[in-house]
Structures are given as C-alpha cells and as structure tokens.
Design an enzyme around this catalytic site. Structure first.
Site, PDB file in Angstrom:
ATOM      1  N   ARG A 130       0.578  -1.759  -0.028  1.00 25.27           N
ATOM      2  CA  ARG A 130       0.234   0.123   0.262  1.00 25.27           C
ATOM      3  C   ARG A 130       0.627   1.364  -0.220  1.00 25.27           C
ATOM      4  NH1 ARG A 130      -3.221  -3.765   3.399  1.00 25.27           N
ATOM      5  NH2 ARG A 130      -5.046  -3.946   2.223  1.00 25.27           N
ATOM      6  N   LYS A 152       3.726  12.269 -11.216  1.00 24.22           N
ATOM      7  CA  LYS A 152       2.860  11.316 -12.214  1.00 24.22           C
ATOM      8  C   LYS A 152       3.558  10.060 -12.774  1.00 24.22           C
ATOM      9  CE  LYS A 152      -0.289  14.397 -14.772  1.00 24.22           C
ATOM     10  NZ  LYS A 152       0.372  15.307 -16.472  1.00 24.22           N
ATOM     11  N   GLU A 194      11.761  19.983 -23.716  1.00 22.56           N
ATOM     12  CA  GLU A 194      10.810  20.445 -22.652  1.00 22.56           C
ATOM     13  C   GLU A 194      11.832  21.205 -22.310  1.00 22.56           C
ATOM     14  OE1 GLU A 194       7.915  18.543 -22.240  1.00 22.56           O
ATOM     15  OE2 GLU A 194       8.201  16.814 -22.912  1.00 22.56           O
ATOM     16  N   LYS A 240       8.970  23.690 -13.509  1.00 27.96           N
ATOM     17  CA  LYS A 240       7.225  23.461 -12.896  1.00 27.96           C
ATOM     18  C   LYS A 240       7.451  22.886 -11.894  1.00 27.96           C
ATOM     19  CE  LYS A 240       6.469  18.680 -14.189  1.00 27.96           C
ATOM     20  NZ  LYS A 240       6.140  16.765 -15.021  1.00 27.96           N
ATOM     21  N   GLU A 250      -3.565  18.756 -11.930  1.00 22.31           N
ATOM     22  CA  GLU A 250      -3.929  19.217 -13.115  1.00 22.31           C
ATOM     23  C   GLU A 250      -5.508  19.268 -13.609  1.00 22.31           C
ATOM     24  OE1 GLU A 250      -2.479  16.712 -16.288  1.00 22.31           O
ATOM     25  OE2 GLU A 250      -2.083  18.146 -17.797  1.00 22.31           O
ATOM     26  N   ARG A 254      -1.328  23.952 -14.392  1.00 23.17           N
ATOM     27  CA  ARG A 254      -0.148  22.719 -15.248  1.00 23.17           C
ATOM     28  C   ARG A 254      -0.670  22.764 -16.034  1.00 23.17           C
ATOM     29  NH1 ARG A 254       1.138  17.274 -11.271  1.00 23.17           N
ATOM     30  NH2 ARG A 254       2.245  16.369 -12.598  1.00 23.17           N
ATOM     31  N   ASN A 258       1.534  22.258 -21.171  1.00 25.16           N
ATOM     32  CA  ASN A 258       1.474  21.310 -22.382  1.00 25.16           C
ATOM     33  C   ASN A 258       1.577  21.676 -23.509  1.00 25.16           C
ATOM     34  OD1 ASN A 258       0.474  18.803 -20.539  1.00 25.16           O
ATOM     35  ND2 ASN A 258      -1.804  19.239 -20.738  1.00 25.16           N
ATOM     36  N   HIS A 261       1.799  20.065 -27.149  1.00 22.41           N
ATOM     37  CA  HIS A 261       1.315  19.089 -26.837  1.00 22.41           C
ATOM     38  C   HIS A 261       0.555  18.162 -27.642  1.00 22.41           C
ATOM     39  CE1 HIS A 261       5.014  18.571 -23.928  1.00 22.41           C
ATOM     40  NE2 HIS A 261       4.501  17.168 -23.619  1.00 22.41           N
ATOM     41  N   HIS A 265       1.316  15.373 -29.865  1.00 21.63           N
ATOM     42  CA  HIS A 265       0.940  14.283 -29.716  1.00 21.63           C
ATOM     43  C   HIS A 265       0.645  13.459 -31.073  1.00 21.63           C
ATOM     44  CE1 HIS A 265       0.858  14.493 -24.321  1.00 21.63           C
ATOM     45  NE2 HIS A 265       2.065  13.324 -25.395  1.00 21.63           N
ATOM     46  N   HIS A 279       8.918  11.711 -28.305  1.00 24.07           N
ATOM     47  CA  HIS A 279       8.179  12.637 -27.807  1.00 24.07           C
ATOM     48  C   HIS A 279       8.750  13.965 -27.567  1.00 24.07           C
ATOM     49  CE1 HIS A 279       5.696  13.955 -25.284  1.00 24.07           C
ATOM     50  NE2 HIS A 279       6.127  14.721 -24.072  1.00 24.07           N
TER      51      HIS A 279
HETATM   52  N1  LIG Z   1       5.192  10.978 -15.191  1.00 18.29           N
HETATM   53  C1  LIG Z   1       5.168  12.233 -15.647  1.00 18.29           C
HETATM   54  O1  LIG Z   1       5.878  13.574 -15.712  1.00 18.29           O
HETATM   55  C2  LIG Z   1       6.117  11.990 -16.939  1.00 18.29           C
HETATM   56  C3  LIG Z   1       6.303  13.272 -17.976  1.00 18.29           C
HETATM   57  C4  LIG Z   1       6.496  13.421 -19.161  1.00 18.29           C
HETATM   58  C5  LIG Z   1       6.971  11.863 -19.748  1.00 18.29           C
HETATM   59  N2  LIG Z   1       7.040  10.903 -18.968  1.00 18.29           N
HETATM   60  C6  LIG Z   1       7.524   9.748 -19.902  1.00 18.29           C
HETATM   61  O2  LIG Z   1       8.294   9.381 -19.713  1.00 18.29           O
HETATM   62  C7  LIG Z   1       9.018   8.188 -20.369  1.00 18.29           C
HETATM   63  C8  LIG Z   1      10.064   8.745 -21.567  1.00 18.29           C
HETATM   64  O3  LIG Z   1      10.906   8.744 -20.684  1.00 18.29           O
HETATM   65  P1  LIG Z   1      12.507   9.060 -21.807  1.00 18.29           P
HETATM   66  O4  LIG Z   1      12.409   9.677 -22.325  1.00 18.29           O
HETATM   67  O5  LIG Z   1      13.628   9.443 -20.633  1.00 18.29           O
HETATM   68  O6  LIG Z   1      12.455   7.577 -21.862  1.00 18.29           O
HETATM   69  P2  LIG Z   1      13.591   6.256 -21.277  1.00 18.29           P
HETATM   70  O7  LIG Z   1      13.514   6.015 -20.112  1.00 18.29           O
HETATM   71  O8  LIG Z   1      13.001   5.210 -22.633  1.00 18.29           O
HETATM   72  O9  LIG Z   1      15.225   6.147 -21.921  1.00 18.29           O
HETATM   73  C9  LIG Z   1      14.600   6.599 -23.127  1.00 18.29           C
HETATM   74  C10 LIG Z   1      15.892   5.452 -23.422  1.00 18.29           C
HETATM   75  O10 LIG Z   1      17.197   6.205 -23.317  1.00 18.29           O
HETATM   76  C11 LIG Z   1      18.412   5.432 -22.549  1.00 18.29           C
HETATM   77  N3  LIG Z   1      18.978   5.894 -20.944  1.00 18.29           N
HETATM   78  C12 LIG Z   1      18.695   6.377 -20.285  1.00 18.29           C
HETATM   79  N4  LIG Z   1      19.748   7.185 -19.735  1.00 18.29           N
HETATM   80  C13 LIG Z   1      20.715   7.014 -20.673  1.00 18.29           C
HETATM   81  C14 LIG Z   1      21.802   6.833 -19.577  1.00 18.29           C
HETATM   82  N5  LIG Z   1      22.278   8.144 -18.436  1.00 18.29           N
HETATM   83  N6  LIG Z   1      22.512   6.623 -20.938  1.00 18.29           N
HETATM   84  C15 LIG Z   1      22.205   6.012 -22.088  1.00 18.29           C
HETATM   85  N7  LIG Z   1      21.354   6.021 -22.587  1.00 18.29           N
HETATM   86  C16 LIG Z   1      20.136   5.623 -21.285  1.00 18.29           C
HETATM   87  C17 LIG Z   1      17.115   4.179 -21.918  1.00 18.29           C
HETATM   88  O11 LIG Z   1      17.739   3.318 -21.597  1.00 18.29           O
HETATM   89  C18 LIG Z   1      16.025   4.113 -23.137  1.00 18.29           C
HETATM   90  O12 LIG Z   1      16.866   3.533 -24.061  1.00 18.29           O
HETATM   91  C19 LIG Z   1       7.334   8.407 -21.147  1.00 18.29           C
HETATM   92  O13 LIG Z   1       6.745   7.123 -20.860  1.00 18.29           O
HETATM   93  C20 LIG Z   1       6.852   9.243 -21.147  1.00 18.29           C
HETATM   94  O14 LIG Z   1       5.224   8.593 -20.892  1.00 18.29           O
HETATM   95  C21 LIG Z   1       5.978  11.375 -17.487  1.00 18.29           C
HETATM   96 ZN   LIG Z   2       6.035  15.801 -22.905  1.00 15.05          ZN
END
Ligand SMILES: NC(=O)c1ccc[n+]([C@@H]2O[C@H](COP(=O)([O-])OP(=O)(O)OC[C@H]3O[C@@H](n4cnc5c(N)ncnc54)[C@H](O)[C@@H]3O)[C@@H](O)[C@H]2O)c1
Ligand SMILES: [Zn+2]
Length: 383
Positions: A130, A152, A194, A240, A250, A254, A258, A261, A265, A279
């Site tokens: 939990r 999130k 971003e 942020k 949001e 918030r 976007n 976006h 998107h 993205h």
């Molecule tokens: N929670 C939130 O508020 C929020 C906000 C924006 C995005 N997201 C989510 O984040 C995700 C995208 O995140 P991302 O762009 O970080 O992608 P990711 O976590 O998939 O990382 C991108 C790639 O880089 C590699 N990688 C990561 N760190 C590395 C490093 N230091 N050296 C070498 N390779 C490395 C990973 O293995 C992966 O292949 C999506 O799923 C999206 O929905 C969440």
């Molecule tokens: Zn984004």
C-alpha cells in the site's frame, strides 16, 4: 529566470507540496552521494533499485557502490529498455522483485533511469504494501527536467498511454548531470524540447539565455566554468515545481505544461509512438505549430514565431511537418481524430495552449475545430 551559476556546488530545488514536499538535488557527480543522502533521510533502510538494461550497463554498479559504501543494503531489478516496459507484465515482475527483496514500509525503491523507469518504478512503489517511499535518480534530460517533478507515475494499457497510474511523489530526486554524458545525442535533444518549453511558456529571459547558451548545455562539460547544463536543469525544475505546487492534479495551470503537446501528441501517435519521432521531437514540432498558429490568429507577430522556430531548428528539432524523416502522415481527417482524442479534450471541446508572446502561454478552449483543420491541412500539404 535566476542568475546563472558561478560554482559547481549542487543546487537544491524544493518542490513545495506541504507534507509531501521534496528536494531535487542537481549537480555533476551527485550519484556518489546517493547512499549518504538516503541514509540521512531513512536511517537503517534497505533499497531496491529499479532500472533498465541499458542504464544498468552504464550506471548500475556506481549506484550500488554509492549505496553500499553508506551501509545501505541493496537489491536490483532490471527491465528491458524502452517504452514497452511500461506494461502490466513488467509491472508485475517489478512488484514481485520488490517483495522478494523484502522491501517493507520504511525501506525505499530507487528508480534509476529515464521516464520509463521513473513511471514504472514510482507506480510499483505506490502500490506495494500500500505504498513505500521512492527516490528518483533520473538519467535522461527529459526525466531530469520533466518526469521527476510532479509525481505522476503510470504504466500503459491497451487503451492508451499512461492510463493506469497514480499521483505519488518521491521523497528525493538526485539529478546527476554527468549521467547524461552517456545519453545518445538524439535523446538529449529530445529532452531539450521540454527545457526550452519552460522558457517559451513562462520565462522569456530563460529562452534568451538558452538561445545564447544551448551549445554549452549540449556539450555538458564544465571546463568553461559555465555550468550551463546544471543551470538549465535547475531553472526547468523550478518552473515545473512552481506550476505543480499551484496545481498538483492538473485541473488548471498545470495544463500550461502542455504547450506544444496537443499538436505534438497527434504526430507522435501518427508515428506510432516509434523511433520515427521521439516524444521530445514531437513536442519541438508541436511548439513550432503552436507558435505559428498563434501568429496566424494575430496573437503574436510573425517574426516572433519565426525566432522560436529558428531556435528549435538550430538545435536540430523538427519544426515542419514535412521535415520529419520518413514522415508519411495520414490525411487531415485522421490527424483531426488524433487531435480530438488527446486527453486535453474536455467534453468535446479542444483545449489549446497558445501564446501571446515568448514566455506568455495561456490556456484556451476558444479554438474552432474548423480553424485547426484548415491549419493542419495546409501543413500536411506544404513542402
Ligand atoms: N511522469 C511524468 O510526469 C512524465 C513526464 C514526461 C514523460 N514521462 C514518461 O517518460 C517516458 C519517456 O522518458 P525518457 O525520454 O526518459 O525515455 P526512456 O526512459 O525510455 O529513456 C530513453 C532511452 O535512453 C536510455 N537511457 C536512459 N538513460 C541513459 C543514460 N544515462 N545513458 C545511456 N542511455 C540511457 C534508455 O535505456 C532508453 O533506451 C515516457 O514513457 C513518458 O510517458 C512521464
Ligand atoms: Zn512532454
């Protein structure tokens, strides 16, 4: 924007959420202090690290060593790299591993990775027993400036992205800028979309600074004493954090985050959430379109939109629909369907984030679908 840094001391950004407030520590080499920081926050705790295979190859042993040197017991679970790990299957595997490692209340989950690992690990922490506390060690630029702020967490469902999740704040974020040295440049650039978004939506001075200093930020080293990367990450997290503190769930402000976006998107979805358009690349394109659309509506001078687009293009982000490699987009009807399926649609009304200037974004529901349609049709047809 606050004044750029003059020293390499870690920067602390507080995310002010009352009794769920937490610090983001930003600096080069901070991974080495992870164990001490955790031992100070939760004396006597054990840790389970959730990471992906690629990040593990580069940084897991350093993270484990940092924890063990502070006397913190550690277990690890790895998922395959990539978005497909935000699945029920990997979620189950992670929960199973956390329970097998006997992570209990009082112990910690550490999410070591990009947004995928942060979202998956954070969500698993929110539900096992939990809820146990978690710490984020973001390893992509995107996760350092975006997904590690605001709590999130989610996995994807067959019905869509991020549909199963929770708002669950970490107790600490350690953003070590040296971890970004191993990140492929394309991923870094996507995360930069971003970063520049925060300037474009609310901080014109930050945009000016980025326009002058983005090369230093990409180069990353501190040899010039610029600390550009650390500064940009701190300004982004503060921006942020301020918005999240006003509107955690949001319902209002918030949504400003976007910017770019709604358009972005739709193209990201049209590309099948694939390597064709990451993205952040979709958001670069989406912000270009949002500025152009705002200029079209007479909200800002065309030259100002052109400046923003020129900056995004200089960095190497896509700014034109036709410029996306392999961009074989569906027709305008399909694109309009994707735009109106976006979660920012409220009771059939399109919500857009438009701009009255650089740094002056606002939320509007006063955009007729026909107007968007004509704009998109023109973009899809343009060379
Ligand atoms: N929670 C939130 O508020 C929020 C906000 C924006 C995005 N997201 C989510 O984040 C995700 C995208 O995140 P991302 O762009 O970080 O992608 P990711 O976590 O998939 O990382 C991108 C790639 O880089 C590699 N990688 C990561 N760190 C590395 C490093 N230091 N050296 C070498 N390779 C490395 C990973 O293995 C992966 O292949 C999506 O799923 C999206 O929905 C969440
Ligand atoms: Zn984004």
């Amino acid at each position: 924007m606050t004044a750029p840094l003059r020293s390499g001391d870690p920067i602390n950004v507080n995310v002010g959420l009352g009794n769920r407030a937490y610090d983001i520590a930003i600096g080069r080499g901070l991974l080495g202090s992870l164990g001490e920081r955790i031992a100070k926050l939760r004396p006597g705790c054990k840790v389970a690290i959730v990471t992906d295979e690629t990040v593990a190859r580069h940084h897991l042993s350093a993270a484990e060593a940092a924890l063990m040197s502070a006397g913190v017991g550690v277990a690890s679970v790895k998922v395959p790299a990539g978005e497909s790990s935000k699945s029920f299957r990997q979620f189950e595997r992670v929960c199973d591993a956390l329970l097998a490692a006997r992570i209990e209340r009082g112990d910690l989950v550490v999410a070591l990775g990009g947004g995928v690992v942060g979202d998956l690990g954070g969500f698993a922490a929110s539900v096992i027993r939990r809820g146990v506390d978690y710490v984020q060690v973001p390893t992509t630029l995107l996760s350092q400036v975006d997904s590690s702020v605001g709590g999130k967490t989610a996995i994807n469902a067959r019905q869509g992205k991020n549909l199963v999740g929770a708002f669950y704040q970490p107790i600490l974020v350690v953003a070590d800028t040296a971890l970004l040295d191993t990140l492929p440049e394309r991923e870094f650039r996507a995360g930069y979309a971003e970063v520049v978004k925060y300037g474009l939506l609310g901080d014109a001075a930050f945009f000016e600074w980025l326009d002058a200093n983005w090369r230093d930020l990409f180069a990353g080293g501190n040899s010039s004493g610029s600390f550009a990367r650390e500064h940009a990450i701190a300004v982004s997290c503060r921006a942020k954090a301020a918005i999240v503190a006003r509107d955690e769930r949001e319902t209002g402000d918030r949504m400003l985050l976007n910017l770019g976006h709604t358009f972005g998107h739709a193209f990201e979805a049209a590309a099948g959430f694939s390597d064709k358009l990451l993205h952040g690349e979709a958001i670069g394109l989406g912000m270009s379109l949002a500025f152009e659309f705002s200029a079209r509506r007479g909200l800002i001078p065309q030259v100002e939109a052109a400046r923003v687009i020129a900056h995004l293009a200089a960095v190497g982000l896509p700014t034109h629909v036709k410029a996306v490699p392999g961009g074989n987009w569906p027709g305008v009807d399909a694109m309009m369907d994707l735009i109106s399926q976006d979660k920012k649609v409220k009771r059939g009304q399109l919500t857009f984030i438009l701009v009255r200037g650089i740094g002056q974004a606002f939320i509007t529901r006063d955009v007729a679908a026909d107007e968007v349609r004509a704009f998109i049709a023109e973009k899809l047809g343009a060379r």
